[in-house]
Design a protein around this motif. Structure first.
Motif, PDB file in Angstrom:
ATOM      1  N   ARG A 127      12.763  -0.751   0.635  1.00 49.09           N
ATOM      2  CA  ARG A 127      13.255  -2.123   0.574  1.00 49.09           C
ATOM      3  C   ARG A 127      12.736  -2.885  -0.650  1.00 49.09           C
ATOM      4  O   ARG A 127      13.019  -4.069  -0.794  1.00 49.09           O
ATOM      5  CB  ARG A 127      12.866  -2.870   1.848  1.00 49.09           C
ATOM      6  CG  ARG A 127      13.520  -2.281   3.089  1.00 49.09           C
ATOM      7  CD  ARG A 127      13.299  -3.115   4.328  1.00 49.09           C
ATOM      8  NE  ARG A 127      13.482  -4.543   4.170  1.00 49.09           N
ATOM      9  CZ  ARG A 127      14.663  -5.171   4.103  1.00 49.09           C
ATOM     10  NH1 ARG A 127      15.777  -4.483   4.166  1.00 49.09           N
ATOM     11  NH2 ARG A 127      14.719  -6.465   3.993  1.00 49.09           N
ATOM     12  N   ARG A 178      14.445  -5.943  -2.686  1.00 49.53           N
ATOM     13  CA  ARG A 178      15.271  -6.779  -1.829  1.00 49.53           C
ATOM     14  C   ARG A 178      14.696  -8.195  -1.853  1.00 49.53           C
ATOM     15  O   ARG A 178      13.499  -8.386  -1.951  1.00 49.53           O
ATOM     16  CB  ARG A 178      15.298  -6.261  -0.390  1.00 49.53           C
ATOM     17  CG  ARG A 178      15.803  -4.851  -0.271  1.00 49.53           C
ATOM     18  CD  ARG A 178      17.321  -4.799  -0.295  1.00 49.53           C
ATOM     19  NE  ARG A 178      17.745  -3.413  -0.063  1.00 49.53           N
ATOM     20  CZ  ARG A 178      18.868  -2.933  -0.505  1.00 49.53           C
ATOM     21  NH1 ARG A 178      19.700  -3.679  -1.164  1.00 49.53           N
ATOM     22  NH2 ARG A 178      19.182  -1.686  -0.276  1.00 49.53           N
ATOM     23  N   SER A 179      15.554  -9.172  -1.773  1.00 45.90           N
ATOM     24  CA  SER A 179      15.227 -10.600  -1.800  1.00 45.90           C
ATOM     25  C   SER A 179      14.777 -11.087  -3.177  1.00 45.90           C
ATOM     26  O   SER A 179      14.334 -12.213  -3.319  1.00 45.90           O
ATOM     27  CB  SER A 179      14.183 -10.985  -0.727  1.00 45.90           C
ATOM     28  OG  SER A 179      12.876 -10.618  -1.112  1.00 45.90           O
ATOM     29  N   HIS A 180      14.894 -10.247  -4.193  1.00 52.35           N
ATOM     30  CA  HIS A 180      14.595 -10.674  -5.560  1.00 52.35           C
ATOM     31  C   HIS A 180      15.891 -10.744  -6.355  1.00 52.35           C
ATOM     32  O   HIS A 180      16.809  -9.958  -6.124  1.00 52.35           O
ATOM     33  CB  HIS A 180      13.649  -9.682  -6.259  1.00 52.35           C
ATOM     34  CG  HIS A 180      12.290  -9.639  -5.674  1.00 52.35           C
ATOM     35  ND1 HIS A 180      11.394 -10.666  -5.784  1.00 52.35           N
ATOM     36  CD2 HIS A 180      11.657  -8.674  -4.958  1.00 52.35           C
ATOM     37  CE1 HIS A 180      10.268 -10.349  -5.170  1.00 52.35           C
ATOM     38  NE2 HIS A 180      10.413  -9.132  -4.655  1.00 52.35           N
ATOM     39  N   ALA A 181      15.929 -11.665  -7.289  1.00 54.11           N
ATOM     40  CA  ALA A 181      17.022 -11.726  -8.264  1.00 54.11           C
ATOM     41  C   ALA A 181      16.359 -11.571  -9.622  1.00 54.11           C
ATOM     42  O   ALA A 181      15.997 -12.548 -10.270  1.00 54.11           O
ATOM     43  CB  ALA A 181      17.776 -13.038  -8.162  1.00 54.11           C
ATOM     44  N   ALA A 229      18.650  -5.524  -6.835  1.00 53.81           N
ATOM     45  CA  ALA A 229      17.828  -6.656  -7.260  1.00 53.81           C
ATOM     46  C   ALA A 229      18.058  -7.061  -8.704  1.00 53.81           C
ATOM     47  O   ALA A 229      17.837  -8.210  -9.066  1.00 53.81           O
ATOM     48  CB  ALA A 229      16.344  -6.334  -7.059  1.00 53.81           C
TER      49      ALA A 229
END
Length: 176
Positions: free
Chosen positions: A107, A110-113, A138
């Motif tokens: 994972r 995930r949740s990163h840009a 990501a």
């Protein structure tokens, strides 16, 4: 201390602007150092860039942040963007750019840009396909730098496909 490029580094340098680069390398060529220097350049001279550094172990991830600090310390004073966060696993600059060191998980990312990522020693990761998919979700700019680990795994399949021009990855082989 001037950063004098070794031959393999000089070959890699113009390729670091590619969005998806898989550099299969021999050991001890300074390729990880050069890729970190590239991402430090990106974070220093442009703001609001998140750079992920994905490595196998927690110690390896922390080492990447240490290396970034060493590289930053060698910059001329007028190029140094002030640090606002200086932690073992992350660095944040006053211009909004930051580095986050990750250990390999299915994972991660995930949740990163993120603007970009260094994927270090990928051929030795346990869940190569899932871990790469998490990072691809990501960010768009990814550099794999790894020594080889034999045939038959996902990294080998990805390399062979890229060699044939299939998919989004470009390849660079850096022998000893």
């Amino acid at each position: 201390v001037p950063f004098k490029l070794w031959p393999a580094q000089a070959e890699l340098l113009p390729r670091l602007q590619e969005k998806r680069l898989f550099a299969l390398k021999a050991r001890q060529l300074g390729i990880t150092w050069l890729d970190l220097a590239h991402w430090l350049y990106e974070a220093t001279f442009w703001g609001n860039r998140l750079i992920l550094v994905a490595r196998q172990t927690q110690d390896d991830a922390l080492d990447a942040i240490h290396r970034l600090k060493v590289l930053r310390a060698s910059l001329p004073q007028e190029w140094k963007v002030p640090l606002i966060v200086d932690q073992k696993q992350s660095l944040s600059f006053a211009n909004g750019s930051r580095f986050k060191a990750l250990t390999t998980t299915k994972r991660m990312g995930r949740s990163h840009a993120a603007y970009g990522a260094l994927i270090d020693e990928y051929c030795f990761w346990d869940a190569q396909e899932e871990e790469l998919l998490a990072l691809e979700a990501a960010c768009e700019r990814l550099h794999i730098v790894s020594s080889g680990n034999g045939a038959g795994d996902y990294a080998h399949k990805l390399w062979r496909q890229a060699e044939r021009g299939l998919g989004v990855w470009s390849t660079l082989f850096l022998p000893w």
